[in-house]
Design an enzyme around this catalytic site. Structure first.
Site: not given
Lengths: 326, 328
Positions: A242, A246, A254
């Protein structure tokens, strides 16, 4: 078996669906950024080939269960763009009258048994729908979409085992996009391929390049055929990525810019476009037309959804229970 | 007319529901050949086949999740949870999916699922096998929760729950399964039975209202009988439905008696009694001669079987609350 890019009609349909997913999610991203859409949303930009290749291996009367990152699955399964957008905008004309929102679009009539806000929540539901088809003697199948994170939930294990022992017509479609929110699959799995888990259930497991729409389609089509023949479930791992965070609050702390950029270079849509041009199936003018059409499809959906009446709180209690009860 | 136990009543009710509607399926652990740990599904697989009485692996989340998928495709699954304490692995599916899908889909998808749970203690079992988790389900919008207390209700209520288009958590007092027999009049029909979501006065009285459900109904009837020997006239109500609560008979009774004691095996803290006491207080404040009292299990995990008789609310604890209320 013919591939999605072998003829102009199928290639156009495939490409249009992938562009619709991309443009739909870009529009959603934009509406959120401008404060015109509320709640939260999870974008699957970069994963369009996985949803499209999978759903294009299904018949209309087959079913899917989807996830929190499910816009692509809904669109590829044939959802109406306007009703989807209306659902996200909390409109009465949405699939669930605006009460479900981004994470809970369901259109049971067309076999979309629902996206799900609980990670792995849809996996046993898919097993149940598969059991229903088996009991009814139908040759329909169910695809359960879920992410890498869901493969570590208990419900995954329980459902895959049930499907395996009962030989249910279910395809467990794990979209491994490398991160469960911020937690990388390298840290959350001690195995290289999630598909390797299939061995533990006595079913086939296949890992496929999830950014190759034709490869995904071929692998899923084989699993579907197996399921239709009563040979039971398959675990398919579709490796993808992706591009966006998120959810809307994710600042991508991250992972590195280089990593994201590397995956953007592997854009599944551009890749399919290049392939069909090289093979002489579509020319650049045809591709430009598909892009323009998809953009227009989404604009129309947003306009119509915006004009629809807002979901109202006054009848909120209405649908908690069925109207007539014993 | 025949004399049946609660276990037989439930078994016969399940059998009738399966005969009446081919979409009714029974699922659970050991429900097939074994007939369930408590033999409630005894003989059903033999008569209806493995496709309608489905033995599942030990996978409560899988059972409930599968039931959701089955319900979406037109079935009416009846899931047996083997023991009350085993429901927690399925709790996510029940609370996050089963309870919410009708609302989430705005009525397009119905969830006619019955979740049968043998509940309560008194059989010499241990924690996870003797618990009373009803308040946790009654607290969840989208779930209906009922508890039967006797063989005849068991026979009718299970059929009514299966016919209901909403998910029903169906609580069965396991210590009553094989305890008492009652006359079942098979010539009656489902239409003659009291509605599923209704409470019932099971003993009339004028001095105080005792409220109970499931296993405590028997205890409360015995308490009322003992109190009668001291000249106290106690009314006993079998609540039967915990969500929705049927407060009509309760409020009418309290308006008459002016006193109420709510009883259950579950822990007192935030139990059903808390909600019922609050509602009585809101509706009958000027009728009350004493605060509504609660009698229940202590606020500890369920104890080892050697001391469960001290833990469980019994006749003495109920009568003590009755005395305190009457003395107020």
């Amino acid at each position: 078996m013919s591939k999605l890019g072998d003829d102009a009609t199928t290639a156009t349909r495939t490409l249009r669906t992938m562009w619709q997913i991309r443009r739909f999610e870009e529009a959603v991203d934009d509406l959120f950024a401008r404060g015109l859409m509320h709640g939260t949303m999870h974008l699957s930009i970069g994963q369009e080939a996985s949803a499209t290749g999978t759903c294009f291996a299904l018949r209309d009367d087959d079913a899917i269960t989807s996830t929190h990152r499910g816009h692509g699955h809904c669109i590829a399964k044939g959802a109406d763009l306007e009703r989807m957008m209306a659902e996200l905008l909390a409109k009465e004309t949405g699939y669930c009258r605006g009460r479900g929102g981004s994470m809970h679009i369901a259109d049971v009539a067309t076999g979309n048994l629902g996206a799900n806000g609980i990670v792995a929540g849809g996996i046993p539901i898919a097993a149940g729908a598969g059991l229903a088809y088996q009991l009814q003697g139908l040759d329909r199948v169910v695809v359960s979409f879920f992410g890498d994170g869901a493969a570590n939930e208990g419900a995954f294990h329980e459902a895959v085992n049930l499907a395996a022992i009962w030989k249910l017509p279910v395809i467990f479609l794990c979209e491994n996009n490398k991160y469960g929110m911020s937690f990388s699959t390298e840290k959350s799995f001690a195995i290289e391929n999630i598909a390797d888990r299939a061995v533990g259930y006595g079913i086939p497991g296949v890992t496929v390049d999830g950014n190759d729409v034709e490869a995904v389609n071929e692998v899923v089509a084989a699993a579907v055929e197996r399921a239709r023949n009563g040979e039971g479930p398959t675990l398919v791992e579709s490796v993808t990525y992706r591009w966006k965070g998120h959810s809307k609050s994710d600042k991508n702390l991250y992972r590195t810019k280089e990593e994201i950029s590397e995956w953007r270079d592997r854009d599944p849509i551009i890749r399919f476009e290049r392939s069909v041009v090289e093979r002489g199936v579509l020319d650049q003018a045809a591709i430009d037309a598909v892009r323009a059409q998809a953009t227009e499809d989404i604009r129309t959906a947003v306009r119509a959804a915006n004009a629809a009446p807002d979901a109202r709180p006054d009848d909120l209690l209405e649908a908690v229970f069925a109207p007539a009860t014993a | 007319m025949s004399k049946i136990t609660l276990a037989k009543g439930l078994n016969a009710g399940l059998r009738k529901a399966m005969e009446d509607d081919p979409k009714v399926l029974v699922m659970g652990e050991d429900v097939g050949k074994l007939g369930g740990v408590f033999r409630i599904t005894d003989g059903l697989q033999k008569d209806f086949g493995e496709d309608r009485v489905i033995d599942s692996p030990l996978a409560e989340s899988g059972i409930l999740g599968t039931a959701v998928g089955l319900a979406m495709r037109g079935y009416r699954p009846v899931c047996e949870i083997q023991f009350d304490g085993f429901v927690y692995p399925a709790y996510d599916q029940i609370v996050s999916q089963v309870a919410k899908i009708h609302f989430r889909s705005q009525g397009k998808v119905k969830m006619p699922i019955v979740i049968r749970i043998p509940f309560g203690g008194g059989i010499g079992a241990v924690e996870h096998h003797s618990e009373s988790p009803e308040a946790q389900f009654a607290h969840t919008p989208g779930l209906k929760v009922v508890a039967c207390s006797n063989p005849v209700d068991g026979y009718w209520m299970i059929q009514q729950a299966i016919k209901c288009d909403d998910p029903v958590v169906f609580l069965e007092p396991k210590r009553q399964y094989h305890a008492d027999k009652a006359e079942l009049d098979e010539t009656r029909t489902l239409a003659d039975a009291d509605p599923l979501f209704s409470s019932r006065v099971v003993r009339e009285g004028t001095d105080l209202t005792l409220l109970a459900y499931g296993p405590m109904v028997k205890t409360c009837l015995a308490s009322a009988e003992a109190a009668a020997q001291d000249g106290q006239s106690i009314e006993v109500i079998d609540l039967r439905t915990l969500s929705p609560l049927d407060m009509g008979p309760v409020l009418a009774s309290v308006r008459k008696t002016g006193r109420a004691v709510v009883t259950h095996e579950a822990h007192v803290n935030l139990g059903m009694g808390s909600e019922i006491a609050a509602r009585i207080t809101e509706e009958c404040f000027y009728n009350l001669e004493a605060p509504v009292l609660r009698v229940g299990g202590f606020d500890t995990p369920y104890p080892p079987s050697r001391i469960e008789e001290e833990w469980l609310p019994d006749l003495d604890r109920v009568l003590d609350a009755v005395d305190r209320s009457l003395a107020y």
